[in-house]
Design a protein around this motif. Structure first.
Motif, PDB file in Angstrom:
ATOM      1  N   LEU A 168      36.123   2.735   6.562  1.00 45.15           N
ATOM      2  CA  LEU A 168      34.679   2.678   6.334  1.00 45.15           C
ATOM      3  C   LEU A 168      34.125   1.285   6.629  1.00 45.15           C
ATOM      4  O   LEU A 168      33.051   1.143   7.230  1.00 45.15           O
ATOM      5  N   LEU A 169      34.836   0.248   6.224  1.00 45.18           N
ATOM      6  CA  LEU A 169      34.373  -1.118   6.483  1.00 45.18           C
ATOM      7  C   LEU A 169      34.328  -1.412   7.986  1.00 45.18           C
ATOM      8  O   LEU A 169      33.469  -2.168   8.452  1.00 45.18           O
ATOM      9  N   VAL A 170      35.242  -0.810   8.723  1.00 46.26           N
ATOM     10  CA  VAL A 170      35.276  -1.029  10.169  1.00 46.26           C
ATOM     11  C   VAL A 170      34.208  -0.192  10.869  1.00 46.26           C
ATOM     12  O   VAL A 170      33.531  -0.666  11.789  1.00 46.26           O
ATOM     13  N   THR A 171      34.021   1.038  10.439  1.00 48.65           N
ATOM     14  CA  THR A 171      33.058   1.925  11.120  1.00 48.65           C
ATOM     15  C   THR A 171      31.623   1.709  10.644  1.00 48.65           C
ATOM     16  O   THR A 171      30.683   1.890  11.417  1.00 48.65           O
ATOM     17  N   ARG A 172      31.477   1.398   9.343  1.00 50.39           N
ATOM     18  CA  ARG A 172      30.146   1.182   8.771  1.00 50.39           C
ATOM     19  C   ARG A 172      29.216   2.368   9.074  1.00 50.39           C
ATOM     20  O   ARG A 172      28.051   2.213   9.436  1.00 50.39           O
TER      21      ARG A 172
END
Length: 320
Positions: free
Chosen positions: A271-275
């Motif tokens: 999630l932090l990478v895809t946002r």
């Protein structure tokens, strides 16, 4: 050895009878649930033994453990009867998981690396650059593709070499329902929004680079820990066996199902990478389903090991 015992064989649902089902069967003190299935299948004309569901006559409870001795089923011996139901076409759990996990593997290769130049020109014509060539994938988009591919490749590996299933098969038509979560939510839906030009995942800033690093660390920690718990669970059961045990050690002293906890940590990294809100939706649905499974597992541990099992207050997340 005790003399054979004759059991009456009845249809679980008389209005849906099984053709050629024998009216009785003989068992000994070494006859297992699987032995009865094999015998019935042969006498019914070569059916798949896994299609037969066996039930005890009193509470009509399914006899799930295929290696359980019929002679130990008090209700069956007391009533001298066993109930049988046609469970329909069956598919092995190994095959089921391989099919389910192949969906995300396919979509997260096709969308960013094969279909991207065509997909977004057709579906997002309002973007200023869709009339020409699309911008290249960002670092975050490339990292997300690698993380998701590795996650589901790991799952395929665990299916083939780590997991040991107590049930041999599941109803064939359940594959379509079960695959929706993977092929649609974590497959096509997630891939479409992550690799879209102009998405939050496509941004390249100092903040996004820091989020990528933090996300990757969380992801690696979650995946390695998740793998460790799956190995721990697999060691509780012999190869081909159906015995159950109480898992202990890393993570299992915190919550009922630490494998789910570590999986959510890994997806928090994604999630932090895809946002992306698409990732949030997938995680919410996955968390809801895992919570149901974990609570069911906790009840099963308490029922099966009332004295030995140390009850857990939290199913997946400590404190919640």
């Amino acid at each position: 050895m005790a003399p054979p015992v004759t059991l009456k064989v009845s249809n679980r649902f008389p209005k849906k009878p099984i053709k050629k089902l024998p009216t009785s069967i003989e068992i000994t003190d070494t006859t297992t649930v699987q032995d009865v299935k094999d015998n019935l299948a042969k006498r019914a004309g070569g059916w798949d033994p896994n299609r037969f569901g066996l039930y005890e006559p009193e509470k009509k409870k399914l006899l799930k453990d295929r290696k359980a001795l019929i002679s130990k089923q008090e209700s069956v011996l007391g009533g001298k009867e066993i109930l049988v139901k046609d469970l329909g076409l069956q598919l092995s759990w190994t095959t089921t998981f391989i099919i389910e996990y192949s969906g995300p593997l396919i979509f997260h290769l096709l969308f960013p690396f094969v279909l991207r130049p065509y997909l977004y020109k057709l579906s997002l014509p309002y973007l200023p650059y869709t009339s020409g060539s699309l911008p290249p994938l960002s670092t975050s988009q490339l990292l997300a593709a690698a993380m998701i591919e590795l996650h589901f490749a790991k799952r395929e590996y665990e299916t083939l070499f780590i997991h040991r299933f107590s049930l041999a098969t599941m109803p064939f038509f359940n594959i379509f329902k079960n695959s929706f979560h993977y092929w649609v939510l974590s497959g096509a839906w997630l891939a479409y929004w992550i690799y879209a030009p102009g998405s939050y995942t496509s941004l390249e800033t100092p903040l996004t680079r820091n989020l990528d690093i933090i996300g990757l660390i969380l992801y690696l920690f979650g995946e390695v820990s998740n793998f460790h718990t799956h190995v721990t669970l697999s060691k509780l059961r012999s190869k081909g066996g159906t015995e159950r045990g109480i898992p202990k050690g890393y993570g299992f002293n915190w919550v009922t199902c630490p494998n789910y906890l570590f999986e959510m940590i890994a997806w928090t990294g994604v999630l932090l990478v895809t946002r992306s809100s698409a990732t949030v939706l997938f995680m919410v649905v996955a968390m809801g389903q895992m919570q149901i499974w974990a609570q069911k597992k906790e009840r099963a541990y308490r029922a099966e090991f009332p004295k030995e099992y140390r009850k857990k207050r939290y199913a997946i997340i400590p404190g919640i």
